[in-house]
Design a protein around this motif. Structure first.
Motif, short mmCIF file in Angstrom:
data_model
loop_
_atom_site.label_atom_id
_atom_site.label_comp_id
_atom_site.label_asym_id
_atom_site.label_seq_id
_atom_site.Cartn_x
_atom_site.Cartn_y
_atom_site.Cartn_z
N ASP A 1 0.68 -1.14 0.05
CA ASP A 1 0.05 -0.02 0.00
C ASP A 1 0.88 1.35 -0.20
OD1 ASP A 1 -2.23 -1.44 0.21
OD2 ASP A 1 -2.20 -1.47 2.40
N ARG A 2 2.01 1.08 -0.08
CA ARG A 2 3.03 2.57 0.13
C ARG A 2 2.98 3.42 -1.01
NH1 ARG A 2 9.03 3.03 2.29
NH2 ARG A 2 9.42 5.19 1.66
N PHE A 3 2.68 2.68 -2.49
CA PHE A 3 2.77 3.68 -3.61
C PHE A 3 1.50 3.62 -4.14
CE2 PHE A 3 7.37 2.42 -3.09
CZ PHE A 3 7.99 3.39 -3.15
N GLU A 4 1.09 4.79 -4.57
CA GLU A 4 -0.31 5.17 -5.15
C GLU A 4 -0.07 5.68 -6.82
OE1 GLU A 4 -4.33 7.91 -4.82
OE2 GLU A 4 -2.53 8.13 -3.23
N VAL A 5 -0.63 4.95 -7.51
CA VAL A 5 -0.64 5.59 -9.08
C VAL A 5 -1.56 6.60 -9.28
CG1 VAL A 5 -0.91 4.81 -11.53
CG2 VAL A 5 -0.11 3.40 -9.85
N ILE A 6 -1.02 7.91 -9.55
CA ILE A 6 -1.67 9.09 -9.93
C ILE A 6 -2.00 9.14 -11.24
CG2 ILE A 6 -1.42 10.08 -7.41
CD1 ILE A 6 0.46 11.89 -8.91
N TYR A 7 -1.40 8.72 -12.10
CA TYR A 7 -1.35 9.05 -13.64
C TYR A 7 -0.66 8.04 -14.30
CZ TYR A 7 -0.63 10.80 -18.19
OH TYR A 7 -0.71 11.29 -19.63
N GLN A 8 -1.49 7.45 -15.36
CA GLN A 8 -1.00 6.26 -16.17
C GLN A 8 -1.14 6.53 -17.57
OE1 GLN A 8 -2.04 2.56 -15.06
NE2 GLN A 8 0.18 1.91 -15.44
N GLU A 9 -0.26 6.58 -18.51
CA GLU A 9 -0.55 6.42 -20.06
C GLU A 9 0.18 5.48 -20.69
OE1 GLU A 9 1.36 9.32 -23.08
OE2 GLU A 9 0.33 10.62 -21.60
N THR A 10 -0.78 4.69 -21.19
CA THR A 10 0.02 3.47 -22.09
C THR A 10 -0.01 3.65 -23.45
OG1 THR A 10 -2.11 2.13 -21.85
CG2 THR A 10 -0.70 1.98 -19.89
N LYS B 1 3.93 5.21 -19.19
CA LYS B 1 4.30 6.15 -18.51
C LYS B 1 3.40 6.13 -17.07
CE LYS B 1 5.69 8.80 -22.34
NZ LYS B 1 4.69 8.65 -23.59
N THR B 2 4.04 6.38 -15.99
CA THR B 2 3.41 6.05 -14.70
C THR B 2 3.95 7.22 -13.79
OG1 THR B 2 2.83 3.76 -15.32
CG2 THR B 2 2.43 4.47 -13.04
N ILE B 3 3.09 7.81 -12.94
CA ILE B 3 3.52 8.76 -12.01
C ILE B 3 2.94 8.16 -10.57
CG2 ILE B 3 3.34 11.02 -10.88
CD1 ILE B 3 3.11 12.13 -13.66
N LEU B 4 3.87 7.75 -9.49
CA LEU B 4 3.75 7.11 -8.46
C LEU B 4 3.84 8.16 -7.47
CD1 LEU B 4 5.64 4.41 -9.71
CD2 LEU B 4 3.43 3.71 -8.70
N VAL B 5 3.05 8.04 -6.34
CA VAL B 5 3.42 9.03 -5.01
C VAL B 5 3.68 7.92 -3.74
CG1 VAL B 5 2.39 10.51 -3.54
CG2 VAL B 5 1.98 10.54 -5.77
N ASP B 6 4.77 8.18 -3.13
CA ASP B 6 5.22 7.45 -1.88
C ASP B 6 4.17 7.95 -0.87
OD1 ASP B 6 6.28 6.49 0.31
OD2 ASP B 6 8.30 6.64 -0.56
N LYS B 7 3.56 7.24 -0.57
CA LYS B 7 2.40 7.66 0.62
C LYS B 7 3.13 8.03 2.01
CE LYS B 7 -1.27 5.10 -0.88
NZ LYS B 7 -2.38 4.14 -0.43
N GLU B 8 4.25 7.67 2.15
CA GLU B 8 5.19 7.95 3.55
C GLU B 8 5.76 9.19 3.42
OE1 GLU B 8 7.53 4.78 5.09
OE2 GLU B 8 5.91 3.31 4.69
N THR B 9 6.57 9.70 2.32
CA THR B 9 7.09 10.50 2.07
C THR B 9 6.61 11.76 1.01
OG1 THR B 9 8.47 9.71 -0.10
CG2 THR B 9 9.44 9.20 2.13
N GLY B 10 5.62 11.18 0.24
CA GLY B 10 4.86 12.32 -0.53
C GLY B 10 5.53 12.60 -1.77
N ILE B 11 6.73 11.99 -1.89
CA ILE B 11 7.62 12.11 -3.08
C ILE B 11 7.07 11.54 -4.45
CG2 ILE B 11 9.64 11.94 -4.26
CD1 ILE B 11 11.31 12.20 -1.54
N ASN B 12 6.96 12.35 -5.59
CA ASN B 12 6.43 11.81 -6.96
C ASN B 12 7.61 11.24 -7.66
OD1 ASN B 12 3.35 13.37 -7.72
ND2 ASN B 12 4.62 13.91 -5.70
#
Length: 57
Positions: free
Chosen positions: A5-14, A20-31
């Motif tokens: 559950d640590r990473f969340e996909v916020i954008y995905q283009e195939t 291309k995928t943008i992920l957010v680390d839920k613990e640090t907030g880094i994209n």
């Protein structure tokens, strides 16, 4: 929080062979930007205009 559950996909283009995928680390907030093309891929933190990581609160 489990590691699953640590990473969340916020954008995905195939495309046909690319992704291309943008992920957010839920613990640090880094994209992070992940790009896959065929059998190759790469992961890098997204940076703002000052060279600092993009952080989602």
């Amino acid at each position: 929080m489990s590691k699953k559950d640590r990473f969340e996909v916020i954008y995905q283009e195939t495309g046909l062979k690319s992704e291309k995928t943008i992920l957010v680390d839920k613990e640090t907030g880094i994209n992070y930007l992940f790009i896959a093309n065929g059998f190759a891929g790469g992961l890098t933190p997204l940076l703002d205009e000052n060279g600092k990581p993009v952080i989602t609160k």
